[in-house]
Motif scaffolding. Structure first.
Motif, short mmCIF file in Angstrom:
data_model
loop_
_atom_site.label_atom_id
_atom_site.label_comp_id
_atom_site.label_asym_id
_atom_site.label_seq_id
_atom_site.Cartn_x
_atom_site.Cartn_y
_atom_site.Cartn_z
N VAL A 1 11.33 2.68 -12.02
CA VAL A 1 11.42 3.94 -12.75
C VAL A 1 10.06 4.28 -13.34
CG1 VAL A 1 12.48 5.14 -14.70
CG2 VAL A 1 13.86 3.58 -13.29
N VAL A 2 9.54 5.47 -12.99
CA VAL A 2 8.23 5.89 -13.49
C VAL A 2 8.35 6.91 -14.60
CG1 VAL A 2 7.05 5.42 -11.31
CG2 VAL A 2 8.06 7.68 -11.70
N GLY A 3 9.54 7.47 -14.83
CA GLY A 3 9.73 8.46 -15.88
C GLY A 3 10.85 9.41 -15.50
N TYR A 4 11.09 10.39 -16.36
CA TYR A 4 12.17 11.35 -16.14
C TYR A 4 11.59 12.76 -16.06
CZ TYR A 4 14.79 7.29 -17.64
OH TYR A 4 15.29 6.02 -17.74
N GLY A 5 11.68 13.37 -14.92
CA GLY A 5 11.15 14.72 -14.73
C GLY A 5 10.64 14.88 -13.33
N CYS A 6 10.30 16.12 -12.97
CA CYS A 6 9.79 16.40 -11.63
C CYS A 6 8.41 15.77 -11.47
CB CYS A 6 9.72 17.90 -11.38
SG CYS A 6 11.34 18.66 -11.25
N SER A 7 8.17 15.10 -10.36
CA SER A 7 6.88 14.43 -10.17
C SER A 7 6.39 14.66 -8.74
CB SER A 7 7.01 12.93 -10.46
OG SER A 7 8.12 12.36 -9.79
N THR A 8 6.77 13.77 -7.81
CA THR A 8 6.30 13.88 -6.43
C THR A 8 6.65 15.21 -5.82
OG1 THR A 8 6.62 11.49 -6.22
CG2 THR A 8 6.30 12.74 -4.19
N CYS A 9 7.85 15.73 -6.10
CA CYS A 9 8.33 16.96 -5.47
C CYS A 9 7.46 18.16 -5.79
CB CYS A 9 9.78 17.23 -5.90
SG CYS A 9 10.71 18.21 -4.72
N VAL A 10 6.82 18.17 -6.98
CA VAL A 10 5.98 19.29 -7.34
C VAL A 10 4.49 18.94 -7.23
CG1 VAL A 10 7.67 20.39 -8.83
CG2 VAL A 10 6.15 18.68 -9.80
N GLY A 11 4.17 17.85 -6.52
CA GLY A 11 2.78 17.49 -6.29
C GLY A 11 2.16 16.66 -7.39
N ASN A 12 2.97 16.13 -8.32
CA ASN A 12 2.44 15.36 -9.45
C ASN A 12 2.41 13.87 -9.17
OD1 ASN A 12 2.03 17.64 -10.89
ND2 ASN A 12 3.71 17.35 -12.33
N THR A 13 2.07 13.47 -7.97
CA THR A 13 1.98 12.05 -7.66
C THR A 13 0.53 11.60 -7.71
OG1 THR A 13 2.63 10.33 -6.09
CG2 THR A 13 1.72 12.35 -5.17
N ALA A 14 0.32 10.34 -8.01
CA ALA A 14 -1.04 9.80 -8.01
C ALA A 14 -1.55 9.73 -6.57
CB ALA A 14 -1.04 8.42 -8.65
N PRO A 15 -2.87 9.77 -6.38
CA PRO A 15 -3.41 9.71 -5.02
C PRO A 15 -3.18 8.34 -4.41
CG PRO A 15 -5.18 9.56 -6.62
CD PRO A 15 -3.94 9.88 -7.40
N LEU A 16 -3.26 8.27 -3.09
CA LEU A 16 -3.14 7.01 -2.39
C LEU A 16 -4.36 6.14 -2.67
CD1 LEU A 16 -1.94 8.34 1.09
CD2 LEU A 16 -0.55 7.37 -0.73
N PRO A 17 -4.24 4.84 -2.49
CA PRO A 17 -5.42 3.98 -2.64
C PRO A 17 -6.57 4.47 -1.76
CG PRO A 17 -3.44 2.65 -2.44
CD PRO A 17 -3.02 4.06 -2.17
N TYR B 1 0.81 -1.21 0.00
CA TYR B 1 0.00 0.00 0.00
C TYR B 1 0.85 1.27 0.00
CZ TYR B 1 0.99 0.01 5.03
OH TYR B 1 1.61 0.00 6.26
N ILE B 2 2.15 1.15 0.22
CA ILE B 2 3.02 2.32 0.22
C ILE B 2 3.27 2.75 -1.23
CG2 ILE B 2 5.30 3.22 0.82
CD1 ILE B 2 5.35 1.30 3.17
N ARG B 3 3.00 4.03 -1.52
CA ARG B 3 3.18 4.55 -2.87
C ARG B 3 4.67 4.82 -3.09
NH1 ARG B 3 -0.03 3.46 -5.61
NH2 ARG B 3 -1.83 4.84 -5.36
N THR B 4 5.35 3.89 -3.74
CA THR B 4 6.78 4.01 -4.00
C THR B 4 7.02 4.41 -5.44
OG1 THR B 4 6.79 1.63 -4.44
CG2 THR B 4 7.49 2.33 -2.25
N SER B 5 8.10 5.14 -5.68
CA SER B 5 8.43 5.53 -7.04
C SER B 5 9.90 5.92 -7.12
CB SER B 5 7.56 6.70 -7.52
OG SER B 5 7.76 7.84 -6.71
N LEU B 6 10.45 5.79 -8.32
CA LEU B 6 11.82 6.20 -8.62
C LEU B 6 11.77 7.01 -9.90
CD1 LEU B 6 14.93 6.14 -8.45
CD2 LEU B 6 14.86 3.88 -9.53
N SER B 7 12.01 8.32 -9.79
CA SER B 7 11.98 9.20 -10.95
C SER B 7 13.34 9.86 -11.10
CB SER B 7 10.89 10.27 -10.78
OG SER B 7 10.84 11.12 -11.89
N PRO B 8 14.24 9.24 -11.87
CA PRO B 8 15.61 9.76 -11.98
C PRO B 8 15.67 11.10 -12.68
CG PRO B 8 15.43 7.49 -12.75
CD PRO B 8 14.05 8.01 -12.62
N GLY B 9 16.76 11.82 -12.44
CA GLY B 9 16.94 13.13 -13.05
C GLY B 9 17.25 13.04 -14.53
N SER B 10 17.79 11.93 -14.98
CA SER B 10 18.07 11.78 -16.41
C SER B 10 18.30 10.29 -16.68
CB SER B 10 19.31 12.58 -16.80
OG SER B 10 20.48 11.96 -16.31
#
Length: 963
Positions: free
Chosen positions: A573-589, A541-550
């Motif tokens: 790896v979910v993609g390349y770019g700002c995501s969680t840090c700028v609020g672009n994460t999917a909601p929790l279950p 249930y923990i929303r984990t992600s890895l979004s590398p800088g490049s």
């Protein structure tokens, strides 16, 4: 490069063994004064000498910089950076303004073709990524749609990929096809037996196709952002002197560091230092390479793009002396947070910081750029590391051309911008010196609400307990003692789990700050490897992600063989770019969200970024901690922040054995070995080729080629803004502000996130109502950041943060009172009423108004709401400049005064009369409807800011140059 009549042409020389190369030998000016200047001030000085045209940059400006020791904090000086870097969230309004300026200039009788960036400009599309897919399954995101209408996508079950094969060309040493599922041919020292992982050929570093998660997130990104991307491509075709770095290449400051940085510019055989300003506050990252650079607002950036200098008060320079050696357990993030605390205590706000001392040579360039990247969090303008031998070695390893590297070294030594501890006879003179002993640094995290609140990892459990007890505020949550041990059972995917205070529900290794540093990323990977081998896991249930800088980060994680183990723990790896840090994460279950809310649980997020403002990640995650990547993984495994790593195990491994953090923490020797094998020049070469070639979706994207942009009145992404509606050849004198109501009465530390949110658009917000009226569904709203090219959305999003605390309301909510009617309304609705009634509005605020990321809509939005002035106790410098740049007067209470001491309630009406002639630092009289009269300081620091304010902001000032 050569201005007729410049007084400094006599110091133009040929460079030693390279007679065809020319440069201004500024070290010959001023005698010994130059030798005592901090290195960062020497760069400012060289720029003023080279750009001295007698108008924008005068000879007196250069002499003031040379006399820095006596003139610091006393004079304003211009700075002409070598280039500009934009990212798409803040870059799109800049480019929309350029497009609108072309149209306004045409309408006013000018030539629109002349409206082009005069300064080399690079725009990186990196902030449009949202995590719709994680762990190879689509998330229940409220806004995965947008852009062109798309067919609904069925929910995907977790994938089990078949091994993918990449044919090699049969060069010597390669014994067959590179297989993603063939552990015997893994390119690193560790075997990988987990499928669906991008693996590189060990001899050719050719990656296999990217995992499903990345490809599907890319597909969604291009779908929802098609209009924006077409506009960017039009900009690249039509405007001169601008280049667009397409999506999925990397984040702006990462690309700036790895690809765009020159260290030394060479134009037509003329040499000068690389320098940069950008619309991203983390532009400062490049200072770790010895490149002077910092973040400014989009308004100022547009002026620089048109050939105007940045104006700044000649800053104090704090010398930060580093000595000693850090603990083996301390990562670069621990060093960053420790330095953050020291420099905050030293009060470096609005100052340059420059590093020196024996400890500097022990830091890699990756460490330095990480430290430099965090400087906005401790308030400095920038943190500068002069070029030294460590820098040159880094450039060599990353594929820097050998001949260029030799010229770079020769030039920097000629103008005394090269630092050599062995030969330096004396240190530069600094305004003050802060000493930091690296050996005193131990592992820390930062939170739960602010990046400056550090917590030693060994004190984390007790500190969180204290936060539960404390009253609600910057740290406390005020949970009743009898409820602090509550446990809420929850059913998720057929299993029961138990949530309690301190439980972790978001764990993100994201594309900010840390991902430029191989050691901390590899530490996370090696820790994951040891954890998996020991039998540990992360709760699903923990929303984990890895979004590398490049892509480079993915390459060395893959080449080292650790990426499969990160994926096994959920960090795919979910993609390349700002995501969680700028609020672009999917909601929790939904089940987890409901359990948190029903039990009033203080749930936690742990991320390896730089931003943890309250409510930024998710509205139901109240505690957010910044940590190094390996600690993010460790806390995710533990599942809670209420753990003492020294005495309590992370979990139970195989055969029921308790596994402690010390059992799986990688040693420095392990890290060094893997780093040497994996972070090599060919990876940088691979990354650069990717940037230059773009990607298939971008290359096939069609865009118009007309001189003026063909605005689509139906578009909800790109709209011609109203900033130039009243453009005339001559400006109108500043008008008095009479009988203004207070739109908002705010407290201390109001951030640009509070003023102009960047995350998802709430369904009940004014922006949502507007988009709904245009026929969009909530799934198509996208984010505020993605819609910054639409002034109608961004104006409605101004002050729409759910955590905004307006003293008129008394609780967090994006609401205010419309005093003529007494109604409680959304901020936009109240402002709209005031404008219809012809009533001006102002904002009352406390200390440090405008903290956080540089964000031009935090000024543009209030301007379009009708705000004429902000009256605060103090400001964040960049935001103060942005207010002036859009035409809002920044006023400051006199020392010792504030609304409380003056007996102001905010319900009065205010009249502010500006004198006919404005002057820097003047005071103005303010009269209220109750008869009270008091004075405030008008924070115009120089004649240029006064000129901009008189013109109604920098946009109109610049546009008038073309008429």
């Amino acid at each position: 490069l050569f201005f007729p009549g410049s007084p400094y042409q006599p110091v133009i020389e040929a460079l030693g063994n390279y007679p065809q190369k020319k440069f201004y030998n500024v070290s010959k000016l001023g005698g010994t004064k130059y030798d005592t200047l901090p290195y960062s001030i020497r760069v400012l000085f060289e720029s003023s000498v080279r750009n001295c045209d007698g108008f924008l940059v005068k000879e007196t400006d250069a002499m003031n910089i040379l006399d820095w020791k006596t003139k610091q904090n006393n004079v304003e000086v211009p700075f002409c950076p070598a280039r500009v870097v934009l990212q798409d969230f803040t870059g799109i309004p800049a480019m929309v303004d350029f497009a609108a300026m072309r149209e306004a200039v045409r309408n006013a009788g000018g030539d629109p073709v002349k409206v082009n960036p005069a300064c080399p400009t690079d725009l990186t599309v990196d902030h449009s990524l949202q995590i719709d897919f994680s762990k190879c399954a689509i998330q229940n995101a409220p806004n995965p749609g947008g852009g062109d209408s798309q067919k609904p996508m069925a929910k995907l079950s977790p994938l089990k990929a078949q091994p993918r094969k990449l044919p090699c060309r049969g060069q010597t040493g390669c014994k067959g096809p590179c297989s993603a599922g063939d552990s015997s041919r893994n390119s690193g020292p560790f075997s990988a037996q987990i499928e669906n992982t991008p693996i590189l050929c060990p001899f050719h570093l050719q990656p296999v196709p990217e995992p499903e998660t990345v490809l599907k997130n890319q597909e969604m990104e291009f779908g929802r952002n098609k209009e924006r991307l077409q506009f960017f491509k039009w900009s690249a075709k039509v405007f001169k002197n601008i280049s667009i770095i397409p999506p999925e290449t990397g984040m702006a400051h990462q690309v700036n560091l790895e690809y765009l940085s020159r260290v030394v510019f060479e134009v037509k055989d003329f040499l000068y230092p690389d320098s940069v300003v950008g619309t991203d506050s983390h532009t400062t990252m490049v200072n770790g390479l010895g490149i002077l650079g910092w973040g400014v607002g989009g308004i100022e950036t547009e002026a620089v793009m048109l050939g105007m200098p940045v104006t700044l008060t000649l800053p104090e320079v704090v010398g930060c002396e580093l000595t000693g050696t850090a603990s083996p357990l301390a990562t670069s993030i621990d060093i960053v947070l420790s330095i953050t605390k020291h420099l905050r205590q030293a009060d470096v706000a609005g100052k340059f910081v420059e590093f020196f001392g024996s400890g500097v040579s022990q830091l890699t360039v990756a460490d330095r750029t990480t430290i430099a990247n965090m400087c906005p969090e401790y308030g400095a303008i920038l943190s500068f590391f002069p070029v030294d031998n460590v820098t040159l070695k880094h450039l060599k390893h990353t594929g820097f051309d050998k001949a260029k590297l030799e010229v770079t070294e020769a030039y920097l030594k000629a103008v005394k911008l090269f630092r050599n501890d062995e030969t330096s006879s004396r240190e530069p003179e600094y305004s003050q010196v802060v000493q930091i002993n690296l050996s005193s640094i131990i592992p820390y995290v930062s939170g739960p609400k602010r990046s400056q609140d550090r917590v030693a990892v060994n004190n984390m459990k007790s500190d969180f307990q204290a936060c539960l007890n404390e009253k609600s505020g910057v740290k406390g949550f005020q949970i009743a003692v009898e409820k602090q041990n509550d446990i809420v059972p929850v059913q998720y995917e057929g299993n029961e789990y138990k949530l309690s205070h301190g439980c972790i529900v978001i764990a993100a290794v994201i594309s900010c700050t840390n991902n430029c540093n191989p050691s901390v990323m590899l530490a996370a990977g090696l820790l994951a490897k040891k954890a998996v081998e020991a039998g540990l896991a992360v709760q699903p249930y923990i929303r984990t992600s890895l979004s590398p800088g490049s892509g480079m980060v993915t390459h060395y994680l893959s080449a080292s063989g650790v990426l499969p183990y990160l994926s096994k723990l959920g960090f795919e790896v979910v993609g390349y770019g700002c995501s969680t840090c700028v609020g672009n994460t999917a909601p929790l279950p939904e089940a987890i969200r409901n359990a948190i809310k029903q039990g009033d649980i203080v749930a936690c997020g742990v991320l390896s970024g730089t931003k943890n403002f309250e409510g930024r990640l998710c509205d139901c995650v109240r505690a957010n901690y910044l940590a190094s990547p390996p600690l993010v993984v460790a806390y995710a495994i533990a599942g809670t922040v209420r753990i003492d790593f020294e005495t309590e195990p992370l979990g139970t491994g195989f055969n029921g054995k308790s596994i402690y953090l010390r059992d799986i923490w990688p040693t420095r020797k392990e890290l060094h070995t893997v780093e040497e094998e994996c972070v090599i020049s060919s990876m940088f070469k691979e990354l650069k080729e990717k940037m230059e070639k773009g990607n298939k979706r971008w290359n096939l994207l069609e865009a118009p080629e007309s001189t003026l942009f063909p605005w689509d009145v139906k578009s909800t992404y790109i709209r011609c803004p109203s900033f130039f509606d009243k453009l005339a050849k001559e400006p109108v004198s500043p008008q008095p502000i009479e009988n203004a109501h207070v739109l908002l009465y705010l407290g201390d530390s109001v951030t640009t996130d509070h003023i102009s949110p960047a995350g998802s658009i709430a369904r009940s917000s004014a922006a949502a109502k507007y988009l709904t009226s245009k026929g969009l569904t909530p799934r198509e709203f996208n984010s505020y950041g993605a819609r910054r090219g639409n002034d109608a959305v961004m104006t409605r999003g101004t002050f729409a943060n759910i955590k905004l605390l307006n003293k008129f309301i008394g609780k967090p909510a994006p609401k205010t009172i419309h005093f003529p009617s007494g109604q409680t309304l959304d901020v936009f609705e109240a402002a709209e009423l005031y404008q219809k009634e012809g009533i001006p509005v102002i904002i009352l605020a406390g200390k440090k108004y405008g903290l956080g990321s540089s964000r031009d809509w935090a000024a543009k939005g209030p301007f379009l709401l009708g705000v004429k002035a902000v009256l605060a106790e103090s400001y964040e410098k960049v935001h103060k400049s942005q207010l002036i740049g859009i035409g809002i007067a920044p006023l400051q209470f006199l020392p010792g005064e504030n609304p409380s001491t003056l007996g102001l309630t905010g319900r009065e009406q205010f009249s502010i009369l500006f004198p006919p002639e404005l002057s820097p630092g003047m005071t103005v009289d303010i009269k209220t409807s109750t008869g009270k009269v008091f004075s405030a300081i008008a924070l115009f620091e120089n004649d240029m800011e006064i000129t901009l304010y008189k013109h109604g902001g920098s946009l109109n000032f610049v546009a008038r140059r073309f008429l």
